[in-house]
Each structure stands twice: as C-alpha cells, then as structure tokens.
Motif scaffolding. Structure first.
Motif, PDB file in Angstrom:
ATOM      1  N   ALA A  60      -0.050  -2.585   0.721  1.00  0.00           N
ATOM      2  CA  ALA A  60       0.293  -4.048   0.774  1.00  0.00           C
ATOM      3  C   ALA A  60       1.111  -4.614   1.650  1.00  0.00           C
ATOM      4  N   CYS A  61       1.971  -3.838   2.132  1.00  0.00           N
ATOM      5  CA  CYS A  61       3.358  -4.290   2.989  1.00  0.00           C
ATOM      6  C   CYS A  61       2.426  -4.255   4.383  1.00  0.00           C
ATOM      7  N   THR A  62       1.712  -3.091   4.813  1.00  0.00           N
ATOM      8  CA  THR A  62       1.180  -3.132   5.979  1.00  0.00           C
ATOM      9  C   THR A  62       0.059  -4.210   6.009  1.00  0.00           C
ATOM     10  N   ALA A  63      -0.456  -4.469   5.146  1.00  0.00           N
ATOM     11  CA  ALA A  63      -1.713  -5.529   4.901  1.00  0.00           C
ATOM     12  C   ALA A  63      -1.009  -6.994   5.154  1.00  0.00           C
ATOM     13  N   LYS A  64      -0.065  -7.261   4.634  1.00  0.00           N
ATOM     14  CA  LYS A  64       0.612  -8.532   4.865  1.00  0.00           C
ATOM     15  C   LYS A  64       1.029  -8.540   6.247  1.00  0.00           C
ATOM     16  N   ARG A  65       1.351  -7.797   6.984  1.00  0.00           N
ATOM     17  CA  ARG A  65       1.841  -7.719   8.363  1.00  0.00           C
ATOM     18  C   ARG A  65       0.688  -7.988   9.356  1.00  0.00           C
ATOM     19  N   ARG A  66      -0.559  -7.469   9.102  1.00  0.00           N
ATOM     20  CA  ARG A  66      -1.633  -7.584   9.656  1.00  0.00           C
ATOM     21  C   ARG A  66      -2.242  -8.718   9.337  1.00  0.00           C
ATOM     22  N   LEU A  67      -2.250  -9.406   8.113  1.00  0.00           N
ATOM     23  CA  LEU A  67      -3.004 -10.410   7.758  1.00  0.00           C
ATOM     24  C   LEU A  67      -2.357 -11.622   8.483  1.00  0.00           C
ATOM     25  N   ASP A  68      -0.991 -11.471   8.634  1.00  0.00           N
ATOM     26  CA  ASP A  68       0.023 -12.714   9.228  1.00  0.00           C
ATOM     27  C   ASP A  68      -0.632 -12.504  10.750  1.00  0.00           C
ATOM     28  N   ILE A  69      -0.740 -11.450  11.339  1.00  0.00           N
ATOM     29  CA  ILE A  69      -1.304 -11.494  12.744  1.00  0.00           C
ATOM     30  C   ILE A  69      -2.652 -12.007  12.730  1.00  0.00           C
ATOM     31  N   LEU A  70      -3.499 -11.875  11.988  1.00  0.00           N
ATOM     32  CA  LEU A  70      -4.848 -12.329  11.780  1.00  0.00           C
ATOM     33  C   LEU A  70      -4.820 -13.967  11.632  1.00  0.00           C
ATOM     34  N   GLU A 108      -5.365 -11.621  -4.636  1.00  0.00           N
ATOM     35  CA  GLU A 108      -4.524 -11.864  -6.052  1.00  0.00           C
ATOM     36  C   GLU A 108      -3.603 -10.688  -6.196  1.00  0.00           C
ATOM     37  N   LYS A 109      -2.472 -10.852  -6.442  1.00  0.00           N
ATOM     38  CA  LYS A 109      -1.257  -9.853  -6.355  1.00  0.00           C
ATOM     39  C   LYS A 109      -1.402  -8.900  -7.598  1.00  0.00           C
ATOM     40  N   GLU A 110      -2.311  -9.122  -8.334  1.00  0.00           N
ATOM     41  CA  GLU A 110      -2.633  -8.123  -9.559  1.00  0.00           C
ATOM     42  C   GLU A 110      -3.345  -6.819  -9.065  1.00  0.00           C
ATOM     43  N   TRP A 111      -3.989  -6.957  -7.984  1.00  0.00           N
ATOM     44  CA  TRP A 111      -4.774  -5.916  -7.493  1.00  0.00           C
ATOM     45  C   TRP A 111      -3.732  -4.674  -7.117  1.00  0.00           C
ATOM     46  N   GLU A 112      -4.164  -3.605  -7.361  1.00  0.00           N
ATOM     47  CA  GLU A 112      -3.266  -2.356  -7.088  1.00  0.00           C
ATOM     48  C   GLU A 112      -2.719  -2.167  -5.723  1.00  0.00           C
ATOM     49  N   TRP A 113      -3.565  -2.556  -4.786  1.00  0.00           N
ATOM     50  CA  TRP A 113      -3.252  -2.526  -3.316  1.00  0.00           C
ATOM     51  C   TRP A 113      -2.583  -3.737  -2.976  1.00  0.00           C
ATOM     52  N   SER A 114      -2.537  -4.926  -3.682  1.00  0.00           N
ATOM     53  CA  SER A 114      -1.908  -6.017  -3.232  1.00  0.00           C
ATOM     54  C   SER A 114      -0.443  -6.169  -3.655  1.00  0.00           C
ATOM     55  N   SER A 115       0.245  -7.254  -3.136  1.00  0.00           N
ATOM     56  CA  SER A 115       1.533  -7.816  -3.736  1.00  0.00           C
ATOM     57  C   SER A 115       1.214  -9.299  -3.485  1.00  0.00           C
ATOM     58  N   GLU A 116       2.396  -9.867  -4.000  1.00  0.00           N
ATOM     59  CA  GLU A 116       2.766 -11.434  -3.935  1.00  0.00           C
ATOM     60  C   GLU A 116       2.696 -11.773  -2.569  1.00  0.00           C
ATOM     61  N   GLU A 117       3.546 -11.120  -1.626  1.00  0.00           N
ATOM     62  CA  GLU A 117       3.458 -11.525  -0.256  1.00  0.00           C
ATOM     63  C   GLU A 117       2.109 -11.114   0.467  1.00  0.00           C
ATOM     64  N   ALA A 118       1.283 -10.153   0.102  1.00  0.00           N
ATOM     65  CA  ALA A 118      -0.081 -10.074   0.578  1.00  0.00           C
ATOM     66  C   ALA A 118      -0.872 -10.991   0.175  1.00  0.00           C
ATOM     67  N   ALA A 119      -0.816 -11.463  -1.064  1.00  0.00           N
ATOM     68  CA  ALA A 119      -1.774 -12.573  -1.403  1.00  0.00           C
ATOM     69  C   ALA A 119      -1.476 -13.857  -0.835  1.00  0.00           C
ATOM     70  N   LEU A 120      -0.410 -14.106  -0.545  1.00  0.00           N
ATOM     71  CA  LEU A 120      -0.074 -15.349   0.302  1.00  0.00           C
ATOM     72  C   LEU A 120      -0.363 -15.393   1.432  1.00  0.00           C
ATOM     73  N   SER A 121      -0.484 -14.258   2.259  1.00  0.00           N
ATOM     74  CA  SER A 121      -0.937 -14.105   3.668  1.00  0.00           C
ATOM     75  C   SER A 121      -2.214 -14.462   3.535  1.00  0.00           C
ATOM     76  N   ALA A 122      -2.807 -13.552   2.550  1.00  0.00           N
ATOM     77  CA  ALA A 122      -4.475 -13.590   2.381  1.00  0.00           C
ATOM     78  C   ALA A 122      -4.911 -15.048   2.391  1.00  0.00           C
TER      79      ALA A 122
END
Length: 455
Positions: A60-70, A108-122
């Motif tokens: 989730a942490c890595t995804a959040k950073r890369r989603l922000d770049i996207l 959605e932050k509830e997914w095991e591979w996501s988080s609140e921050e990653a969901a916001l970036s998504a």
C-alpha cells in the motif's frame, strides 16, 4: 522502477509542462512501466491457503507513492489536452482503461493490499481520468454520455471488462486477488441503465467466486449477485437461463451454518426466486411447489428448535422478506409458521431480543398478506402477543427500556393489523380484557389493546 522515477518520469513531465514535442509512443512506454509497478502482486501459493494482510506488507505504501506519480502525470496530460494538444482515441483508451484498473485495485481501504492513504490517491487518479476522458463523473465514463464528441467512439466499459477478464477468470482469480477489487469497483459503479448489457462479463465472476470454500469469497460473490439482481430486469436475468444458473449456484448455501454467509444469502435467494417465479411461462398457473416454497421449507426446518442465538436472529430476519415475496401463498405454510411464531416469541434470547422483533415484523407481513383467512389463526396470534406483553413488562425482565418499547410497539402493530383484517373476531377475543388481573405495567398495555380493537 526507481530508475524510472529518477529519470524518465521527471523528463516526461518537463516536456509536457514546457509544451515540447513528444510522441504518444514515448508517453505510453513510460506510463506502461509505471502502471506495471503499481499493480498489487500476484500470490504464488496453493489455492487452499488463504491470504492475509501480512502477505501484502509495504504494498500500500509503495502503491500510494506511485499512484501519486501517476496522478501528476495524468494532470499534465490533461493540461496539455486542454491547451489544444490532440491525443489519438487509441492512446486515450489505453491510458484511461489501464490507469482505471490499477487505481480501482486500491480504491477501498478495506482491501488487504490497500490503505486509507492509497485509497485517497486512487480516488485522485480516477478523478483526473474522468477529466482526461472529458466526462463529468465516473458513472458517465463507464456508462457513456461523454461531453467530448471524440470520446463517443470509445466504449471504455467494454474495453475495461475485456482487459480485466483476461486475467480475472476462473483459473487465475485466486492468484490475482487484487483483480477482485477492480471487478467490485466496476460492478458497483454501474447502474440499471447499462449493467444488464454487460452480464456476459459481469455474471461469471460472481458465480465462480461464490462457489469458493472461503467464507469471505462466498459473501463477496453473494453481494455481487445481489447487486446484479437489483439492477437488472427480470427478463435480462431469465435470458439464456441465467436466473436458473444463479439459483442452482447458491441454493446449497441454505445448509450453511455461517451467519455472515446466510445474511448475504437470503436476500439474494429471495430476489432470484422472484425473477424465476415471474416468468411469463407460469402466468395463470398455480403450481404445487414454487421456488419460494423450497426456500420456505428449508427456512422453517432450520428455524425449528434452533438454539444458536446468532442463527435464530439471522433466520428470523429473513422471514418477513420471504413472506412478503410469497404473498397470500404463505397460507399453505400456516401450520408450520404460526407455531414457530409462538416458539420464538416465548423464548428468551438475550436482552436485545432481535429475533423476537424480527418475528413480530414477520407476523405483520403474514397478517397483511393472508388477511382473507387470518381469522382462523386470530386466537393463537392474540395469545402470543398478550403473553409477550406480560413477559416484557414483568419485574424479572432485564430488557433495556428502548428494547422494551420497540417490542411493545411492534406487538401493538400486530394487534392493529389483526383487528383491521378480522375486526369482529378480534373484538370478541378482547372482551373484558382490561379486567384480567396482571401487574400494573401490563394492565396499561391491555387497556391499550382494548382501545385498538374497540369499534
């Protein structure tokens, strides 16, 4: 990916910001590498081993950073488009669809591979995608109505579903677990106007997921089927025997003892039964056994003598909807239903009394639907209600005031409906009711009952 972040993306962003000449192939190459690095990892394990959040540590942490770049990259593409740069339809389709599928995995932050921050970036990515596709909302992106005439040539939804099903299929879905999130995201962002047109893509995943052994997958599949049934017409579900396929796929779950599965099962089963029963083929026919009869038979069998409180609550919660679906045909089950009402109302099941409240609501539906013959059971029903009113107002009762008030309210509603359906019978049964010697709290309620049934 680090090299991409350190070199290619800043270079691409600089060219876009400065309006330099840049080819679509160059943009797409960089976007493709970025998107590939954003996907949640596949699971390489046996299918009978369930996954946990710990299997996705750091994702989730890595995804959040890369989603922000996207998101930053998409903003520049949109800005360039607004300044007059023309992108081909093929390029826009590729960028929008693949970016949407990646973002939806973390939506959605509830997914095991996501988080609140990653969901916001998504969600930020999805918002800018709508702007890039020249639509006002996600539903318009998926279901059509683009404001930009060039976008009319792109069916984003069908293309997204085609791309998704290439990896999200019966053979691979347990390894590509994050694809479930994309499927869920697309399905629940469709409305009744377009969902039925894509059942070829949307129905099979729900069916093979509900057939899984894991509880969470059964529930996931049932919720998807419920949404599909709610947002399509009966004719669309009956075409090609889809309704029968759904019913056959989930009916065996009636034997489950998993409360959460049953909570999702009964509403779905009642919906699909309604679709099957409304088949024009049965018009004017009075069949001896209907789909609803099969469900009712199993429900009564499970409710009878059940001691587990959670299951009693679940079964009783399904009863009002099933009685409502059956209508006056519920009469054929009166011999089984009425004694069951009595059993559930007379049995203490804890201070919340959820099963009692559910049964009272079921009795209300039963009276409303079966009113032409309700006088035959009026004596039994009235006795149950009076006994309940006595029990809940006694000094030994440990019910909270709010729960007691709810029980009394629902019980008096049963009396009111009973009186409306069989007024003379009810009035006769309640003669001199207030003269019965009971404790003061119950005496007040008996007077209330007399007032309800008075001519």
């Amino acid at each position: 990916m680090d090299a991409l972040e350190d070199d290619q993306i800043p270079c691409l962003l600089e060219k876009l910001m400065n309006g330099k000449d840049i080819t679509e192939d160059e943009i797409e190459s960089t976007v493709t590498k970025l998107l590939q690095s954003c996907h949640a990892p596949h699971l390489n394990r046996a299918e009978d081993v369930p996954y946990e959040r710990s299997d996705f540590l750091g994702v989730a942490c890595t995804a959040k950073r890369r989603l922000d770049i996207l998101c930053r990259l998409l903003e520049e593409l949109n800005h360039s488009q607004n300044k007059g740069k023309k992108f081909s339809l093929l390029f826009k389709k590729s960028v929008v669809i693949r970016s949407l599928l990646v973002a939806s995995e973390y939506s959605e932050k509830e997914w095991e591979w996501s988080s609140e921050e990653a969901a916001l970036s998504a969600r930020n990515v999805i918002q800018i995608l709508c702007q890039f596709a020249s639509v006002l909302s996600l539903k318009k992106l998926l279901c059509g109505e683009p404001e930009d005439s060039d976008s009319c040539a792109i069916n984003y939804l069908e293309c997204a579903l085609q791309t998704l099903t290439s990896t999200f299929n019966k053979k691979s879905w347990k390894k590509c677990v994050a694809a479930r999130a994309s499927y869920w995201f697309i399905l629940f962002n469709l409305d009744e106007k377009c969902l039925g047109s894509y059942l070829t893509y949307l129905l099979p995943p729900a069916l093979f997921i509900v057939d899984d052994w894991e509880q969470r997958n059964k529930i996931f599949g049932l919720k998807c089927l419920h949404h599909i049934l709610q947002n399509t017409t009966g004719a669309e579900i009956r075409w090609y025997g889809r309704g029968t396929v759904i019913y056959e796929a989930i009916k065996n779950l009636l034997h489950s003892r998993e409360v959460k599965v049953l909570e999702a099962l009964y509403p779905t089963l009642i919906l699909v039964a309604g679709v099957l029963e409304s088949d024009p083929e049965y018009t004017g026919q009075l069949r001896s056994v209907s789909t609803n009869d099969t469900i009712m038979q199993q429900l009564i069998q499970e409710m009878r003598h059940e001691q587990n409180i959670a299951l009693r609550i679940t079964y009783s919660a399904a009863l009002p909807d099933l009685l409502n679906a059956m209508g006056i045909l519920s009469l054929k089950w009166s011999v089984e239903i009425v004694p069951m009402f009595e059993d559930y109302l007379a049995t203490y099941s804890g201070p919340k009394s959820e099963d009692r409240i559910n049964v009272l609501k079921g009795m209300q539906v039963y009276i409303q639907k079966c009113w032409p013959q309700i006088h035959a059971n009026a004596t039994s029903i009235l006795k149950m209600i009076l006994r309940l009113l006595y029990d809940v107002t006694s000094q030994e009762s440990d019910l909270d005031d709010q729960i007691r008030q709810n029980l009394v309210k629902e019980a008096l509603q049963v009396v009111s409906l009973l009186h409306a359906a069989a007024p003379k019978t009810t009035q006769k049964l309640c003669e001199d009711l207030a003269s019965v010697e009971v404790h003061p709290q119950c005496q007040c309620l008996l007077r209330e009952v007399e007032k309800i049934v008075s001519p």
